[in-house]
Design a protein around this motif. Structure first.
Motif, short mmCIF file in Angstrom:
data_model
loop_
_atom_site.label_atom_id
_atom_site.label_comp_id
_atom_site.label_asym_id
_atom_site.label_seq_id
_atom_site.Cartn_x
_atom_site.Cartn_y
_atom_site.Cartn_z
N PHE A 1 -5.35 -4.93 -2.37
CA PHE A 1 -4.50 -6.01 -2.17
C PHE A 1 -2.95 -5.68 -2.11
CE2 PHE A 1 -2.10 -9.50 -3.58
CZ PHE A 1 -2.63 -10.67 -2.80
N PHE A 2 -2.63 -4.63 -2.81
CA PHE A 2 -1.25 -3.99 -2.89
C PHE A 2 -1.25 -2.72 -2.01
CE2 PHE A 2 -1.29 -6.84 -6.59
CZ PHE A 2 -0.03 -7.99 -6.17
N PRO A 3 -1.34 -2.63 -0.90
CA PRO A 3 -1.27 -1.26 -0.19
C PRO A 3 -0.21 -0.52 -0.19
CG PRO A 3 -1.02 -2.99 1.61
CD PRO A 3 -1.35 -3.73 0.24
N TRP A 4 -0.32 1.01 -0.39
CA TRP A 4 0.61 1.82 -0.70
C TRP A 4 1.80 1.51 0.32
CZ3 TRP A 4 2.28 5.36 2.77
CH2 TRP A 4 1.36 5.74 4.04
N ASN A 5 1.57 1.34 1.70
CA ASN A 5 2.43 1.16 2.92
C ASN A 5 3.03 -0.15 3.08
OD1 ASN A 5 -0.01 0.32 3.57
ND2 ASN A 5 0.23 1.02 5.89
N HIS A 6 2.43 -1.33 2.59
CA HIS A 6 2.89 -2.56 2.53
C HIS A 6 2.68 -3.30 1.46
CE1 HIS A 6 1.62 -2.16 7.18
NE2 HIS A 6 2.86 -1.51 7.20
N PHE A 7 3.27 -2.99 0.29
CA PHE A 7 3.03 -3.10 -1.21
C PHE A 7 3.07 -4.71 -1.19
CE2 PHE A 7 4.21 -3.39 -5.71
CZ PHE A 7 2.99 -2.80 -6.14
N LEU A 8 3.96 -5.20 -0.92
CA LEU A 8 4.39 -6.72 -0.99
C LEU A 8 3.79 -7.79 -0.15
CD1 LEU A 8 7.61 -6.77 -3.14
CD2 LEU A 8 5.56 -7.01 -4.08
N PHE A 9 3.53 -7.20 1.06
CA PHE A 9 3.36 -8.13 2.14
C PHE A 9 2.21 -9.09 2.08
CE2 PHE A 9 1.64 -8.85 6.64
CZ PHE A 9 2.74 -9.73 7.05
N ASN A 10 0.98 -8.66 1.31
CA ASN A 10 -0.03 -9.31 1.19
C ASN A 10 0.23 -10.57 0.06
OD1 ASN A 10 -1.67 -8.25 2.94
ND2 ASN A 10 -2.79 -7.13 1.58
N MET B 1 9.21 -8.49 8.50
CA MET B 1 9.84 -8.77 7.27
C MET B 1 10.74 -7.64 6.68
SD MET B 1 9.82 -11.13 4.62
CE MET B 1 8.39 -12.24 5.20
N GLY B 2 10.32 -6.68 6.72
CA GLY B 2 11.06 -5.26 6.38
C GLY B 2 12.44 -5.32 7.24
N GLY B 3 12.78 -5.45 8.46
CA GLY B 3 13.61 -5.54 9.25
C GLY B 3 14.77 -6.65 8.80
N PHE B 4 14.22 -7.60 8.27
CA PHE B 4 15.17 -8.85 7.65
C PHE B 4 15.69 -8.20 6.29
CE2 PHE B 4 14.94 -12.22 4.33
CZ PHE B 4 16.16 -13.00 4.82
N TRP B 5 14.97 -7.67 5.45
CA TRP B 5 15.75 -7.02 3.92
C TRP B 5 16.46 -5.97 4.74
CZ3 TRP B 5 15.09 -10.40 0.78
CH2 TRP B 5 13.94 -11.13 0.63
N VAL B 6 16.12 -5.02 5.63
CA VAL B 6 16.91 -4.02 6.00
C VAL B 6 18.51 -4.64 6.36
CG1 VAL B 6 17.55 -2.25 7.49
CG2 VAL B 6 15.38 -2.39 6.48
N LEU B 7 18.37 -5.59 7.12
CA LEU B 7 19.83 -6.08 7.58
C LEU B 7 20.35 -6.70 6.48
CD1 LEU B 7 21.57 -6.95 10.20
CD2 LEU B 7 20.27 -9.10 10.41
N LEU B 8 19.83 -7.53 5.83
CA LEU B 8 20.43 -8.15 4.48
C LEU B 8 21.08 -7.13 3.61
CD1 LEU B 8 20.91 -11.32 3.96
CD2 LEU B 8 18.90 -11.11 2.65
N PHE C 1 17.77 -5.65 -1.93
CA PHE C 1 17.27 -5.85 -0.71
C PHE C 1 16.68 -4.66 -0.08
CE2 PHE C 1 20.42 -9.43 -0.61
CZ PHE C 1 19.24 -10.31 -1.16
N ALA C 2 17.22 -3.47 -0.34
CA ALA C 2 16.94 -2.19 0.09
C ALA C 2 15.45 -1.95 -0.42
CB ALA C 2 17.63 -1.07 -0.16
N PHE D 1 8.06 -3.76 1.44
CA PHE D 1 7.25 -4.41 2.57
C PHE D 1 6.72 -3.50 3.68
CE2 PHE D 1 8.87 -8.28 0.70
CZ PHE D 1 7.83 -9.17 1.18
N HIS D 2 7.64 -2.12 3.76
CA HIS D 2 6.86 -1.36 4.58
C HIS D 2 7.54 0.21 4.07
CE1 HIS D 2 7.14 0.83 8.54
NE2 HIS D 2 5.89 1.05 8.00
N THR D 3 7.02 1.20 3.93
CA THR D 3 7.50 2.40 3.15
C THR D 3 8.61 3.14 4.05
OG1 THR D 3 5.38 3.50 3.94
CG2 THR D 3 5.51 3.02 1.51
#
Length: 523
Positions: free
Chosen positions: A26-35, A110-117, A140-141, A147-149
């Motif tokens: 449910f919390f995959p290593w590469n997209h930990f918080l997405f699910n 979603m990952g791109g949003f946090w990167v820009l912020l 945010f980083a 959200f993506h490693t």
């Protein structure tokens, strides 16, 4: 737009919800918080009959809207030019990867949003250094990485922002605050994936660094991690604009937007303050780090380049001088280029199935649609099988996907539900097929290792049937290259189910499959 396979699996986990037993999945290593984010949206939207996948689409749409909003407000505040800020926001909004991921159910938007912020808050920090600005940037980083490693690179502008602030006790406190935020963010990840043990950490690193691929293929790491700047530039172009004509349109767009100072050569940075030059450095460092990394890691795959587009648009947008004019002719050209960009990307990314054309499984799925009657069901497995997506979207056939049942229910309940559904289909005379991949050894091993479901359990599901091969396909690029279409013919003849099945197959033009099944010797 059609669903991607990874997103389909994420949607199933969203509907299943978090559980201690399957926490690592449910919390995959590469997209930990997405699910988890999708699950929260699913709980909120469930009264309006939103599925798990649709809930993921909602959070991605919100992330896309948030990204363009943050970029516009940031550029407007720094350049004081509404037209320039709007222009670069339109470029981002119409970018190929931004459209494609913004309407789908994967984690990259979603990952791109946090990167820009994070980079925006880094800019705030160099303008007004304090813990109140650098801690949100660090948070945010961290969220971008969770959200993506691949977004772990978002730490680079945060560290650079610390370097650009005056040295002293305040910077030491800010550095400790950043490290504290990152340590706190890493704790849940490390706990779920049990990284506190050295052996587990080593295994995680092998998988995360793609070293496992090098070991399996017996290759040197340089053959896997090959720096390909040309491939990176090509992927960057394709992430912005699809189609072979994309390079020419982007070059035209660059002339319209990137070079407003061509009217006055040699005065490129006139009107750009020292503070904004620091902001430019932050965007350039972030974009450069991502470009170099992806040129090693995924140089030929533009769908991962979701952090690049907002960073590129933000950095180039900052080049605009507050004092420079924006001629009407250039504005007209910008509108024409943006419209062309939108048409290209809409045709390639939004209209159904166009972007799937390079996958070998596409033609295979379409062949299955021609080789089976409309009411056919497909019993399939294979955790990386594209057919979980392509059967409903391209073949227009319903599938009974083993993994999707196992994700949502305990193994015994999942197998019982499948068996009950198959029994109902036998009684109703509904045609059921399976593909030879259902018995693939690697698929069966994964299912047994993950859920404890072995070959005997699966054989029990199909025990009421005879397996009749009705067609074989040569699938270019697939492993194995030959796939067999197997009709599951009921062994029991009572209750009228077989007669109804024969009648239906004859009525829909597939009577030859019924005749083949009846000629097949019963085992």
């Amino acid at each position: 737009m059609r669903a991607n396979f990874d997103a389909l699996i994420s949607g199933a986990w969203v509907e299943a919800g978090p559980s201690q037993k399957y926490a690592k999945l449910f919390f995959p290593w590469n997209h930990f918080l997405f699910n988890l984010a999708g699950w929260a949206a699913f709980k909120l939207l469930r009264p309006w009959y939103f599925s798990g996948y649709r809930s993921l689409q909602v959070i991605n749409a919100l992330a896309a809207a948030g990204t363009v909003t943050v970029l516009f407000r940031f550029l407007l505040a720094r350049t004081r030019s509404g037209l320039s800020a709007l222009g670069w926001t339109c470029v981002l909004g119409l970018a190929h990867v931004f459209w494609r991921q913004g309407v789908g159910g994967e984690a990259y938007t979603m990952g791109g949003f946090w990167v820009l912020l994070s980079v925006v808050y880094c800019c705030r920090h160099v303008s007004n250094p304090s813990c109140k600005t650098i801690m949100p940037a660090a948070l945010f980083a961290a969220l971008a990485a969770l959200f993506h490693t691949g977004n772990a690179l978002a730490c680079l502008p945060v560290l650079l922002a610390l370097v650009l602030t005056p040295a002293g006790a305040r910077r030491r406190r800010q550095t400790m605050a950043v490290l504290g935020v990152w340590a706190a963010a890493c704790m849940p990840y490390a706990a779920v994936h049990e990284l506190f043990a050295l052996g587990n950490l080593r295994s995680w690193f092998v998988g995360a660094s793609y070293a496992q691929r090098a070991y399996e293929l017996n290759l040197a790491s340089s053959e896997v991690w090959k720096f390909d700047v040309i491939g990176g530039l090509s992927s960057l172009r394709r992430s912005l604009l699809a189609g072979e004509a994309g390079a020419a349109v982007l070059a035209f767009l660059a002339v319209c937007l990137c070079l407003p100072w061509l009217d006055r050569p040699g005065r490129m940075f006139e009107g750009i303050s020292a503070e904004r030059k620091k902001h430019l450095l932050l965007f350039a460092a972030a974009f450069g780090g991502y470009f170099i990394f992806y040129s090693f890691w995924q140089s030929g795959n533009p769908i991962y380049w979701c952090a690049h587009a907002p960073l590129l648009c933000g950095g180039l947008g900052l080049l605009r001088s507050e004092a420079s004019a924006f001629p009407r002719a250039r504005l007209t050209a910008l509108g024409a280029a943006a419209t062309t960009m939108g048409i290209f990307n809409f045709t390639d990314s939004i209209l159904p199935n166009r972007f799937l054309g390079n996958f070998p499984a596409v033609s295979f799925a379409r062949d299955l649609g021609r080789s089976t009657p409309p009411e056919a069901r497909f019993l399939i497995t294979g955790v990386w099988s594209d057919l979980k997506v392509y059967l409903p979207s391209l073949a227009r056939r319903k599938r009974i996907a083993l993994e999707l049942f196992l994700i949502k229910s305990p193994p015994e309940k999942a197998l019982t539900e499948i068996a009950r559904g198959l029994a109902a289909l036998r009684e109703a005379g509904g045609p059921v097929y399976m593909l030879s991949e259902f018995e693939d050894a690697s698929n069966l091993k994964f299912i047994k290792d993950t859920w404890g479901v072995d070959r005997a359990n699966l054989e029990k599901l199909v025990e009421p049937y005879r397996k009749v091969v009705v067609q074989r396909f040569q699938v270019s690029g697939a492993v194995p290259p030959i796939q067999s279409l197997v009709l599951l013919w009921p062994k029991a003849t009572g209750g009228g189910g077989e007669e109804r099945l024969v009648s239906y197959l004859q009525k829909t033009g597939f009577g030859y499959q019924a005749r083949s099944a009846r000629r097949e010797p019963k085992r």
